[in-house]
Scaffold this motif. Sequence first.
Motif, mmCIF file in Angstrom:
data_model
loop_
_atom_site.group_PDB
_atom_site.id
_atom_site.type_symbol
_atom_site.label_atom_id
_atom_site.label_comp_id
_atom_site.label_asym_id
_atom_site.label_seq_id
_atom_site.Cartn_x
_atom_site.Cartn_y
_atom_site.Cartn_z
ATOM 1 N N UNK A 1 0.980 -1.099 0.122
ATOM 2 C CA UNK A 1 0.002 0.069 -0.099
ATOM 3 C C UNK A 1 0.936 1.267 -0.076
ATOM 4 N N UNK A 2 2.175 1.134 -0.057
ATOM 5 C CA UNK A 2 3.199 2.228 -0.321
ATOM 6 C C UNK A 2 2.831 3.290 -1.169
ATOM 7 N N UNK A 3 2.877 4.539 -0.911
ATOM 8 C CA UNK A 3 2.690 5.626 -1.826
ATOM 9 C C UNK A 3 3.052 5.603 -3.378
ATOM 10 N N UNK A 4 4.253 4.863 -3.686
ATOM 11 C CA UNK A 4 4.822 4.914 -4.810
ATOM 12 C C UNK A 4 4.549 3.273 -5.618
ATOM 13 N N UNK A 5 3.454 2.681 -4.981
ATOM 14 C CA UNK A 5 3.309 1.623 -5.772
ATOM 15 C C UNK A 5 2.501 1.774 -6.873
ATOM 16 N N UNK A 6 1.458 2.774 -7.192
ATOM 17 C CA UNK A 6 1.220 2.768 -8.593
ATOM 18 C C UNK A 6 2.218 3.018 -9.453
ATOM 19 N N UNK A 7 3.111 3.914 -9.264
ATOM 20 C CA UNK A 7 4.331 4.376 -9.917
ATOM 21 C C UNK A 7 5.040 3.079 -10.344
ATOM 22 N N UNK A 8 5.308 2.226 -9.361
ATOM 23 C CA UNK A 8 6.101 1.154 -9.514
ATOM 24 C C UNK A 8 5.407 -0.160 -10.602
ATOM 25 N N UNK A 9 4.149 -0.091 -10.309
ATOM 26 C CA UNK A 9 3.285 -0.835 -11.248
ATOM 27 C C UNK A 9 3.258 -0.600 -12.710
ATOM 28 N N UNK A 10 3.312 0.703 -12.957
ATOM 29 C CA UNK A 10 3.442 1.570 -14.203
ATOM 30 C C UNK A 10 4.769 1.227 -14.843
ATOM 31 N N UNK A 11 5.673 1.564 -13.815
ATOM 32 C CA UNK A 11 7.218 1.258 -14.517
ATOM 33 C C UNK A 11 7.530 -0.051 -14.964
ATOM 34 N N UNK A 12 6.797 -1.014 -14.174
ATOM 35 C CA UNK A 12 7.356 -2.707 -14.530
ATOM 36 C C UNK A 12 6.658 -2.699 -15.797
ATOM 37 N N UNK A 13 5.586 -2.089 -16.400
ATOM 38 C CA UNK A 13 4.881 -2.311 -17.451
ATOM 39 C C UNK A 13 5.694 -1.479 -18.438
#
Length: 244
Positions: A150-162
């Motif tokens: 639930x970390x604040x940069x999780x959405x960014x990480x998911x986007x970057x992974x893709x």
Amino acid sequence: MKRRIFIKSGIITTTALGLIPSSVFAVPEYSYEELIGKGNPKLFGDAINLRKEAYEAFIAMKKAAAAENLNIKIVSSYRDFFRQKSIWERKYKQYTGNGMTPEQAISKIIEYSTIPGTSRHHWGTDIDIIDSNAKYPGNDVLDPVKFEGKGPFRPLKVWLDKNAVTYGFYLVYTDRPGRKGFKYEPWHYSYRPLSLPMLEAYKALDVKHIITTEKVAGAAHFSDSFVQRYRRENILDINPDLLP
Ligand SMILES: [Zn+2]
């Protein structure tokens, strides 16, 4: 390495040309100095500071992320040798001041920080990034926990992974089980089209020479076996996609 310096200093005479194998005539793309953070690379972008090609790719990636309400912010990009030296020496002083032996302090520092002269941040190809649209507590933004769950940069990480590889950016210090060297850094990306040939050039250098010439704090404890392991694990045990 000596060959590069030789070419760079422009002292090849007609006589010498006849004696040197033809491979030497290839103009080296990267000088010894710029590989170890003592060059003067042309950098682009306010608070971005990347080589041109990496800068352009970063801007394209940032635009695409913005469409998903992610605001990619660079926390750190280019750092020269002397900036890295000040980071190293601050930590060394702090850890040894807290009772660690030099060896313990060095081991602790190289969990996340490089010995000056060995940082990929010297190249103008690597960045540490976060999402500045996210609300996060505290100042310690480069914390793996903030990129997971639930970390604040999780959405960014998911986007970057893709999407990051589409723009040429690859995670360097992955969470692959068994990987050694620097710890998992979900924020550190490298622009492969430039950093791949730079690592290839870097591999030809003498790491012990690089890290002992400036006599940074603790350098007396950089034994041959330590340097060999540091090269193998910290410099080369990275995302295989970034290995030449
Ligand atoms: Zn980094």
